[in-house]
Design an enzyme around this catalytic site. Structure first.
Site, PDB file in Angstrom:
ATOM      1  N   HIS A  40      -7.102 -89.315  11.308  1.00 48.78           N
ATOM      2  CA  HIS A  40      -6.871 -89.938  12.615  1.00 48.78           C
ATOM      3  C   HIS A  40      -7.164 -88.876  13.673  1.00 48.78           C
ATOM      4  O   HIS A  40      -6.986 -87.678  13.422  1.00 48.78           O
ATOM      5  CB  HIS A  40      -5.391 -90.342  12.654  1.00 48.78           C
ATOM      6  CG  HIS A  40      -4.957 -91.113  13.858  1.00 48.78           C
ATOM      7  ND1 HIS A  40      -4.711 -90.520  15.074  1.00 48.78           N
ATOM      8  CD2 HIS A  40      -4.700 -92.431  14.031  1.00 48.78           C
ATOM      9  CE1 HIS A  40      -4.313 -91.442  15.941  1.00 48.78           C
ATOM     10  NE2 HIS A  40      -4.302 -92.612  15.329  1.00 48.78           N
ATOM     11  N   CYS A  75      -8.903 -95.086  16.041  1.00 54.72           N
ATOM     12  CA  CYS A  75      -8.705 -93.655  16.341  1.00 54.72           C
ATOM     13  C   CYS A  75      -9.223 -92.773  15.211  1.00 54.72           C
ATOM     14  O   CYS A  75      -8.610 -91.737  14.890  1.00 54.72           O
ATOM     15  CB  CYS A  75      -7.238 -93.340  16.627  1.00 54.72           C
ATOM     16  SG  CYS A  75      -6.571 -94.293  17.979  1.00 54.72           S
ATOM     17  N   GLN A 132       1.611 -92.509   8.686  1.00 51.81           N
ATOM     18  CA  GLN A 132       1.580 -93.788   7.967  1.00 51.81           C
ATOM     19  C   GLN A 132       2.407 -93.721   6.690  1.00 51.81           C
ATOM     20  O   GLN A 132       3.081 -94.686   6.316  1.00 51.81           O
ATOM     21  CB  GLN A 132       0.127 -94.174   7.609  1.00 51.81           C
ATOM     22  CG  GLN A 132      -0.756 -94.461   8.803  1.00 51.81           C
ATOM     23  CD  GLN A 132      -0.355 -95.724   9.563  1.00 51.81           C
ATOM     24  OE1 GLN A 132       0.299 -96.616   9.038  1.00 51.81           O
ATOM     25  NE2 GLN A 132      -0.732 -95.793  10.825  1.00 51.81           N
ATOM     26  N   ASP A 185      -0.015 -84.879   7.895  1.00 51.96           N
ATOM     27  CA  ASP A 185       0.183 -85.963   8.847  1.00 51.96           C
ATOM     28  C   ASP A 185       0.765 -87.135   8.053  1.00 51.96           C
ATOM     29  O   ASP A 185       0.053 -87.804   7.308  1.00 51.96           O
ATOM     30  CB  ASP A 185      -1.171 -86.322   9.483  1.00 51.96           C
ATOM     31  CG  ASP A 185      -1.088 -87.594  10.312  1.00 51.96           C
ATOM     32  OD1 ASP A 185       0.003 -88.194  10.407  1.00 51.96           O
ATOM     33  OD2 ASP A 185      -2.145 -87.997  10.849  1.00 51.96           O
ATOM     34  N   LYS A 198       6.563 -96.126  14.125  1.00 53.23           N
ATOM     35  CA  LYS A 198       5.927 -96.819  12.993  1.00 53.23           C
ATOM     36  C   LYS A 198       6.946 -97.061  11.883  1.00 53.23           C
ATOM     37  O   LYS A 198       6.752 -97.887  11.003  1.00 53.23           O
ATOM     38  CB  LYS A 198       4.777 -95.974  12.444  1.00 53.23           C
ATOM     39  CG  LYS A 198       3.635 -95.820  13.440  1.00 53.23           C
ATOM     40  CD  LYS A 198       2.430 -95.171  12.807  1.00 53.23           C
ATOM     41  CE  LYS A 198       1.515 -94.593  13.838  1.00 53.23           C
ATOM     42  NZ  LYS A 198       0.605 -95.565  14.448  1.00 53.23           N
TER      43      LYS A 198
HETATM   44  N1  PMP Z   1      -1.777 -90.121  12.216  1.00 55.57           N
HETATM   45  C1  PMP Z   1      -1.981 -91.341  11.719  1.00 55.57           C
HETATM   46  C2  PMP Z   1      -2.510 -91.461  10.320  1.00 55.57           C
HETATM   47  C3  PMP Z   1      -1.729 -92.462  12.491  1.00 55.57           C
HETATM   48  O1  PMP Z   1      -1.958 -93.682  11.989  1.00 55.57           O
HETATM   49  C4  PMP Z   1      -1.228 -92.298  13.804  1.00 55.57           C
HETATM   50  C5  PMP Z   1      -0.916 -93.493  14.689  1.00 55.57           C
HETATM   51  N2  PMP Z   1      -1.879 -94.479  14.687  1.00 55.57           N
HETATM   52  C6  PMP Z   1      -1.000 -91.000  14.266  1.00 55.57           C
HETATM   53  C7  PMP Z   1      -1.276 -89.934  13.447  1.00 55.57           C
HETATM   54  C8  PMP Z   1      -0.480 -90.730  15.652  1.00 55.57           C
HETATM   55  O2  PMP Z   1       0.792 -91.261  15.815  1.00 55.57           O
HETATM   56  P1  PMP Z   1       1.397 -91.444  17.295  1.00 55.57           P
HETATM   57  O3  PMP Z   1       0.400 -92.231  18.080  1.00 55.57           O
HETATM   58  O4  PMP Z   1       2.667 -92.173  17.046  1.00 55.57           O
HETATM   59  O5  PMP Z   1       1.603 -90.083  17.843  1.00 55.57           O
END
Ligand code: PMP
Length: 401
Positions: free
Chosen positions: A120, A359, A200, A197, A223
């Site tokens: 991401h 993203c 998810q 990270d 999430k």
């Molecule tokens: N890493 C992953 C794999 C994600 O799916 C996301 C959120 N879509 C993020 C990081 C970033 O999370 P946040 O927007 O809550 O900071």
């Protein structure tokens, strides 16, 4: 018998969306919140808000106690060695940026940061920008067709110049669980720091920091069925000591004069300014709620629903899945059909799915697609949601073909 979710009624947001005939299938973007979380938010404000770690008055002490209770709960939730290893941030993105700034001083020109092709932007751009600032090399681990990090290639690419490995545990596009233990071991053998990270992954089962052996783990409350504006950063005690302070302000200071200051250690030294007090307290209620569920029953429900989603998509000959998702989501395109057009027709029928690059632009480019539709599931979804989704997909395809 149709598969129903025994937990749906706990989520007022789902019931409200039901009454608007909206089918919510976008939990990988953000999840609905259980009543217990709404109650905790309201109780904090209605009971008298106060700042934390500052005042000795009763409301201040009460807020501080509830805030620090969440730190204890999060440490237990992640099986951290101590609550001191939990830093509150504003989200996974902020956690990862904190690391990229806080660790910057450890890198010299020519050092390597290793990420994967599945990241991401939140776990790509902070490292990409750090690499640009310090003339580092960003090494991108390739993926197998299923969407896993290719371990034999990782073995050759993680080497003596690797100073840091940063990978997601579960991709928000491919839905694959990465072979983290092996990757972390490869990096540690080279003396590199490891960042996971878990934005998810954390939603689909508890993670054990001590067993995983990573140095840092980043995730977001929103999430995980908790409030937004709150993130967690786990850092192994010795790894947290490597971090330089990155934001400066209230309550992170030991001593300050006009020309110099000394700072507190983590976690408070990394939490400058007023933190998201209500959100952190409500995250505590979220963890209590999740703790009260039968984790095996939740996993079995999610797995059964995910199988239905995949089986349903496989009925369409021209559906192309991105990777071979294992958990809770599926990203797909349909040959000859623009994903944006399809998403538009789904939206018109009350289906809340996500479309776009999720993203993860470089990943989608690598997979040769401009955009894809993502269906993602939460523990409150059930078979009726998928039935409505597939009925809407049939209608849309009839119009578009
Ligand atoms: N890493 C992953 C794999 C994600 O799916 C996301 C959120 N879509 C993020 C990081 C970033 O999370 P946040 O927007 O809550 O900071």
């Amino acid at each position: 018998m149709a598969l129903t979710s025994p937990w749906r009624a706990d989520f007022p947001g789902m019931l409200a969306l039901d009454s608007e005939s909206q089918t919510y299938l976008d939990s990988a973007a953000t999840a609905q919140k259980p009543q217990a979380v709404l109650d905790a938010l309201l109780a904090y404000y209605a009971g008298g808000a106060a700042n934390v770690h500052r005042a000795q008055h009763l409301p201040g002490e009460r807020a501080t106690r509830a805030f620090e209770d969440t730190r204890d709960k999060a440490a237990r939730w992640l099986n951290a060695a101590s609550a001191e290893e939990i830093v509150f941030t504003r989200g996974a993105t902020e956690s990862l940026n904190l690391l990229a700034y806080g660790l910057e001083h450890l890198f010299s020109a020519g050092d390597e940061i290793v990420i994967s092709a599945a990241e991401h932007h939140a776990n790509l751009l902070p490292w990409q920008q750090l690499a640009a600032r310090k003339a580092l090399r960003l090494v991108v681990l390739p993926l197998t067709t299923a969407g896993d990090i290719d371990l034999p290639q990782a073995t050759t690419l993680i080497g003596a110049r690797t100073r840091l490995l940063a990978v997601s545990q579960l991709s928000n596009v491919l839905g694959r669980w990465q072979p983290l233990e092996s990757l972390i071991q490869l990096a540690r053998d080279q003396g590199a720091l490891t960042v996971v990270d878990g934005a998810q992954a954390i939603v689909h089962g508890r993670q054990d920091m001590q067993a995983l052996g990573c140095d840092f783990y980043a995730c977001s409350s929103h999430k995980l069925y908790g409030p937004d504006g709150v993130g967690l950063l786990y850092g192994r005690r010795s790894a947290l000591q490597c971090l330089q302070h990155w934001q400066f302000g209230g309550e992170m200071v030991q001593q300050a004069n006009y020309h110099a200051a000394t700072f507190r250690h983590a976690p408070l030294g990394l939490e400058a300014g007023t933190p998201p007090v209500s959100g952190v307290i409500a995250l505590g209620a979220t963890l209590d709620y999740l703790d009260s569920l039968d984790a095996d029953a939740v996993s079995a429900h999610e797995a059964a629903l995910h199988q239905m989603l995949l089986a349903g998509l496989q009925r369409y000959e021209d559906v192309r899945l991105l990777g071979e998702p294992q958990t809770a989501l599926a990203c797909f395109t349909i040959d000859g059909i623009h994903s944006g057009d399809l998403a538009h027709l789904l939206t018109e029928q009350g289906i809340a799915v996500r479309v776009g690059h999720h993203c993860a632009m470089p990943l989608l480019q690598r997979l040769g697609v401009n955009g894809a539709i993502r269906v993602s599931l939460g523990l409150y979804n059930d078979e009726s949601d998928l039935q409505r989704f597939f009925a809407a997909l049939d209608n849309a395809l009839e119009l578009l073909r």
